[in-house]
Design an enzyme around this catalytic site. Structure first.
Site, mmCIF file in Angstrom:
data_model
loop_
_atom_site.group_PDB
_atom_site.id
_atom_site.type_symbol
_atom_site.label_atom_id
_atom_site.label_comp_id
_atom_site.label_asym_id
_atom_site.label_seq_id
_atom_site.Cartn_x
_atom_site.Cartn_y
_atom_site.Cartn_z
ATOM 1 N N CYS A 107 39.159 34.992 37.105
ATOM 2 C CA CYS A 107 38.389 33.755 36.920
ATOM 3 C C CYS A 107 38.327 32.911 38.207
ATOM 4 O O CYS A 107 37.615 33.296 39.121
ATOM 5 C CB CYS A 107 38.971 32.975 35.760
ATOM 6 S SG CYS A 107 37.766 31.873 35.014
ATOM 7 N N ARG A 141 30.673 25.814 28.737
ATOM 8 C CA ARG A 141 31.796 26.706 29.015
ATOM 9 C C ARG A 141 31.648 27.965 28.169
ATOM 10 O O ARG A 141 31.213 27.906 27.021
ATOM 11 C CB ARG A 141 33.142 26.025 28.695
ATOM 12 C CG ARG A 141 33.494 24.914 29.649
ATOM 13 C CD ARG A 141 34.968 24.555 29.587
ATOM 14 N NE ARG A 141 35.809 25.547 30.270
ATOM 15 C CZ ARG A 141 35.984 25.609 31.579
ATOM 16 N NH1 ARG A 141 35.343 24.766 32.368
ATOM 17 N NH2 ARG A 141 36.774 26.514 32.109
ATOM 18 N N HIS A 220 41.149 36.435 31.077
ATOM 19 C CA HIS A 220 42.517 35.946 30.923
ATOM 20 C C HIS A 220 43.158 36.690 29.745
ATOM 21 O O HIS A 220 42.622 37.658 29.223
ATOM 22 C CB HIS A 220 42.490 34.442 30.583
ATOM 23 C CG HIS A 220 41.881 33.582 31.627
ATOM 24 N ND1 HIS A 220 42.426 33.402 32.885
ATOM 25 C CD2 HIS A 220 40.745 32.834 31.600
ATOM 26 C CE1 HIS A 220 41.659 32.567 33.573
ATOM 27 N NE2 HIS A 220 40.641 32.215 32.839
HETATM 28 N N1 GLN Z 1 37.043 26.304 37.295
HETATM 29 C C1 GLN Z 1 36.369 27.590 37.096
HETATM 30 C C2 GLN Z 1 35.355 27.555 35.941
HETATM 31 O O1 GLN Z 1 35.448 26.707 35.095
HETATM 32 C C3 GLN Z 1 37.398 28.676 36.820
HETATM 33 C C4 GLN Z 1 38.114 28.477 35.484
HETATM 34 C C5 GLN Z 1 39.229 29.498 35.268
HETATM 35 O O2 GLN Z 1 39.908 29.930 36.200
HETATM 36 N N2 GLN Z 1 39.431 29.857 33.975
HETATM 37 O O3 GLN Z 1 34.490 28.415 35.877
#
Ligand code: GLN
Length: 271
Positions: A107, A141, A220
């Site tokens: 990520c 998101r 993740h």
């Molecule tokens: N800040 C980045 C995003 O929101 C990465 C987030 C993360 O590492 N889960 O895409």
């Protein structure tokens, strides 16, 4: 198979040594991705491989490793880390990638190994430039369980057949939580095709990116505990690069790992 005991001429088998360099373990630690480092450590030690974990935080030199890990983090952490990486550190990591070193980036770490990351406030952060992949923050998101099928490019290099033969789905599972939308350029290949979830951008059906032995993805979970085949692929590849010859790993009793893997597929996706 690593010869765990004496081989024919009674000389002790060579003990493999693996150095893992863990990048920004404090700054980039929001999503529990350190579980990947623990998995690599345990799965190597269970084979008698001596493991040394080194770390590099903001302002610290990046120690050379056989395998590099870079976890996820929030936008504000990525701004500071991107500044810390700019210049010498990026050049060092690019050289390590060109030398075939294994890297796993998740990520936020994945985004920063790309060419650029434009965050939610429009800040354009320079990436390390290992992966031909650019990221722009999206309006929503992408959060949830994800299942992907390794691309032929990747599957050809890791024994998907071995796991299909064992009746295990070749799918790789994880959990994504990002607003960033990543688009791959010509000099990178997708790691996988999305079967369930969003992946790189929720549009083109790709997930992650590959360049030489560098793998970036949005998964993740953490990723490796429930995907033991991927963990072993990374360990054996890192040893093979280091030693200049194949480093097949002895098999482990992965019934618990596969039960967790299969549980996600059935409970979350009905697969
Ligand atoms: N800040 C980045 C995003 O929101 C990465 C987030 C993360 O590492 N889960 O895409």
């Amino acid at each position: 198979m690593i010869n765990s005991g004496n081989n024919m001429d009674n000389k002790p088998a060579q003990q493999h040594k693996l150095t893992i360099t863990y990048l920004y373990p404090v700054s980039m630690s929001t999503y529990g991705d350190r579980g990947n480092v623990l998995t690599l450590l345990r799965r190597a030690e269970w084979r008698g491989i001596a493991v040394h974990i080194k770390t590099a935080e903001i302002g610290e030199r990046i120690p050379m490793g056989d395998l590099y890990f870079f976890g996820g983090g929030q936008d504000h952490a990525q701004i500071v880390v991107a500044q810390d990486l700019a210049g010498e550190k990026s050049a060092f990591l690019r050289a390590e990638a060109e030398a075939g070193k294994v890297m796993l980036a998740i990520c936020g770490g994945y985004q920063l190994l790309g060419t650029s990351y434009t965050d939610g406030q429009g800040n354009v952060l320079p990436g390390v430039g290992i992966l031909d992949a650019r990221t722009v923050a999206g309006a929503k998101r992408m959060i949830g369980d994800i299942a992907v099928m390794p691309s032929d490019e990747f599957a050809a290099r890791f024994s998907r057949e071995q796991y299909e033969a064992s009746g295990r789905a070749a799918l790789i599972i994880g959990f994504e939580n990002h607003s960033g939308k990543t688009f791959i350029g010509h000099n990178a290949k997708p790691f996988a095709r999305v079967q369930r979830g969003s992946g790189n951008n929720g549009e083109d059906g790709t997930e992650g990116a590959l360049y030489k032995n560098v793998l970036g993805c949005y998964m993740h979970g953490s990723l490796l505990p429930k995907n033991p085949h991927l963990a072993d692929f990374l360990i054996s590849t890192a040893l093979a690069v280091k030693e200049g010859k194949p480093a097949p790993l002895s098999s482990l009793d992965d019934n618990i790992e596969w039960a967790a893997h299969d549980r996600v597929l059935s409970a979350k996706f009905g697969l």
